[in-house]
Design a protein around this motif. Structure first.
Motif, PDB file in Angstrom:
ATOM      1  N   ILE A 177      -8.821 -45.442  13.538  1.00  0.00           N
ATOM      2  CA  ILE A 177      -9.675 -44.435  13.191  1.00  0.00           C
ATOM      3  C   ILE A 177      -9.781 -43.724  11.906  1.00  0.00           C
ATOM      4  N   ALA A 178      -8.329 -43.842  11.269  1.00  0.00           N
ATOM      5  CA  ALA A 178      -8.253 -43.063   9.944  1.00  0.00           C
ATOM      6  C   ALA A 178      -8.732 -43.731   8.849  1.00  0.00           C
ATOM      7  N   ASP A 179      -9.860 -43.758   8.479  1.00  0.00           N
ATOM      8  CA  ASP A 179     -10.430 -44.465   7.394  1.00  0.00           C
ATOM      9  C   ASP A 179      -9.737 -44.423   6.104  1.00  0.00           C
ATOM     10  N   GLY A 180      -9.329 -42.848   5.893  1.00  0.00           N
ATOM     11  CA  GLY A 180      -8.673 -42.370   4.842  1.00  0.00           C
ATOM     12  C   GLY A 180      -7.421 -42.989   4.658  1.00  0.00           C
ATOM     13  N   ILE A 181      -6.663 -43.771   5.453  1.00  0.00           N
ATOM     14  CA  ILE A 181      -5.323 -44.390   5.028  1.00  0.00           C
ATOM     15  C   ILE A 181      -5.671 -45.807   5.512  1.00  0.00           C
ATOM     16  N   ALA A 182      -6.793 -46.455   5.573  1.00  0.00           N
ATOM     17  CA  ALA A 182      -7.034 -47.768   6.207  1.00  0.00           C
ATOM     18  C   ALA A 182      -6.861 -48.692   4.858  1.00  0.00           C
TER      19      ALA A 182
ATOM     20  N   VAL B 188       6.616 -44.235   8.108  1.00  0.00           N
ATOM     21  CA  VAL B 188       6.615 -44.329   9.398  1.00  0.00           C
ATOM     22  C   VAL B 188       4.967 -44.717   9.806  1.00  0.00           C
ATOM     23  N   ALA B 189       4.802 -45.080  11.133  1.00  0.00           N
ATOM     24  CA  ALA B 189       3.626 -45.540  11.582  1.00  0.00           C
ATOM     25  C   ALA B 189       2.940 -44.744  12.801  1.00  0.00           C
ATOM     26  N   VAL B 190       1.965 -44.425  13.018  1.00  0.00           N
ATOM     27  CA  VAL B 190       1.192 -43.610  14.131  1.00  0.00           C
ATOM     28  C   VAL B 190       0.172 -44.505  14.474  1.00  0.00           C
ATOM     29  N   SER B 191       0.003 -44.397  15.989  1.00  0.00           N
ATOM     30  CA  SER B 191      -0.969 -44.971  16.685  1.00  0.00           C
ATOM     31  C   SER B 191      -2.370 -44.206  16.371  1.00  0.00           C
ATOM     32  N   ASP B 192      -3.527 -44.533  16.855  1.00  0.00           N
ATOM     33  CA  ASP B 192      -4.572 -44.081  16.929  1.00  0.00           C
ATOM     34  C   ASP B 192      -4.588 -43.031  17.963  1.00  0.00           C
ATOM     35  N   ASP B 193      -3.865 -43.304  19.178  1.00  0.00           N
ATOM     36  CA  ASP B 193      -3.733 -42.168  20.184  1.00  0.00           C
ATOM     37  C   ASP B 193      -3.009 -41.029  19.705  1.00  0.00           C
ATOM     38  N   ASP B 194      -1.891 -41.535  18.907  1.00  0.00           N
ATOM     39  CA  ASP B 194      -1.096 -40.348  18.175  1.00  0.00           C
ATOM     40  C   ASP B 194      -2.087 -39.391  17.424  1.00  0.00           C
TER      41      ASP B 194
ATOM     42  N   ALA C 209      -4.772 -35.640  10.009  1.00  0.00           N
ATOM     43  CA  ALA C 209      -3.968 -35.211  11.278  1.00  0.00           C
ATOM     44  C   ALA C 209      -2.727 -36.137  11.062  1.00  0.00           C
ATOM     45  N   ALA C 210      -2.495 -36.984  10.096  1.00  0.00           N
ATOM     46  CA  ALA C 210      -1.313 -38.066  10.319  1.00  0.00           C
ATOM     47  C   ALA C 210       0.015 -37.229  10.096  1.00  0.00           C
ATOM     48  N   GLY C 211       0.245 -36.281   9.524  1.00  0.00           N
ATOM     49  CA  GLY C 211       1.508 -35.842   9.629  1.00  0.00           C
ATOM     50  C   GLY C 211       1.731 -35.040  10.681  1.00  0.00           C
TER      51      GLY C 211
END
Length: 323
Positions: A227-232, A252-258, A279-281
């Protein structure tokens, strides 16, 4: 090869960048600290004409790297395209932006409103990027690759100068797309606050940058479904990888749920709407809270240009269930 810590270009950048992109707000909230177990310093890059941090680097690039009336072409998931369209139009340069056929319609509309000739090509950002590069080759327009141009990274680095001027912190958590943000912030932090830990964040479903930095060579993935197109990112820029690895202590990697849980927490505690990459941070902090427990942790809310479906999901009240 050690990181070049020359930040002269970053220090001098603010005099070239339009003021509307500078001195963005630093947001804090006791409720956010309680939810994360650390003191969060959130640099909010949302209240500017394009609703994201990309205007800093794009404006610096147009001010310092282009000849008079030189036309430009880039590829974008939407935010860099807005930044380049805004800066190019303001400074008298024609701007063409290639975006994916699946790109966020809010960002497409914004790029067109800002004066870009927007062309849709391919199923994702990297396919659009290939089409944009080919267009530049055949038209003679200046090819502008976000993540590869030094001025774009220098512009992003001004965020770190402002952060360090405003507060002290133990760690900084940085969303990682093609790398301009990490490049600029990492160089400043390494030079001026080497004790600070720099953590880069990608999406689990778009791991190319993490895989590449860990392998020391470009690893291309078949898909980047997040869902995070800015880091896709699916296809890293090989020439930047060694530099980016020196800019951070970990990836590190985060899920779409995160990511969505972080968006909800940011909205609830800080009162702002951010897109998933923005919101990735916070997502990284929520995913591994013990790592940041008790620390002062900085991050960047990189953008607010959320897709309509996600906005509706984020802002819809929870369903009430009757017994």
């Amino acid at each position: 090869m050690p990181l070049d810590l020359d930040i002269t270009g970053i220090v001098e950048a603010p005099r070239h960048i339009e003021r509307v992109f500078l001195r963005s707000s630093l947001l804090t909230a006791a409720a956010l600290d309680a939810a994360t177990g650390c003191h969060v310093l959130a640099k909010s890059e949302l209240a500017n004409p394009i609703g994201c941090f990309k205007g800093r680097g794009a404006d610096l690039f147009c001010a310092t790297a282009l000849a008079a009336e030189e036309s430009v072409v880039c590829a974008s998931a939407g935010n860099f395209g807005q930044g380049l369209a805004y800066a190019a139009n303001r400074r008298g340069h024609a701007c063409t932006v290639f975006a994916s056929e699946q790109a966020n319609p809010v960002k497409i509309e914004a790029m067109r409103r800002l004066g870009a000739d927007v062309r849709l090509a391919g199923a994702d950002f990297d396919a659009a990027k290939a089409a944009a590069r080919d267009h530049a080759l055949h038209t003679g327009q200046r090819w502008v690759e976000d993540g590869a141009e030094p001025a774009i990274a220098d512009g992003a680095g001004t965020i770190a100068l402002e952060l360090l001027d405003a507060a002290s912190f133990d760690s900084i958590v940085v969303p990682l797309g093609n790398g301009a943000l990490l490049d600029g912030i990492g160089r400043v932090v390494r030079a001026l606050a080497p004790h600070v830990h720099v953590i880069a964040v990608v999406a689990v479903n778009a791991p190319a940058m993490k895989l590449s930095l860990e392998a020391g060579q470009a690893i291309v993935t078949a898909r980047a479904d997040t869902i995070a197109d800015g880091i896709a990112v699916r296809v890293p820029i090989p020439a930047t990888l060694a530099r980016l690895r020196d800019c951070c202590d970990d990836v590190v990697a985060v899920s779409d749920d995160d990511l969505f849980a972080a968006m909800q927490l940011i909205h609830r505690t800080l009162g702002v709407v951010v897109e998933p990459a923005g919101a990735a941070g916070i997502a990284a902090i929520l995913a591994t809270p013990k790592r940041y427990a008790g620390q002062r942790v900085a991050t960047i809310l990189t953008g607010a240009n959320i897709a309509p479906v996600l906005r509706q999901r984020l802002l819809s009240p929870p369903l009430a269930f009757s017994r």
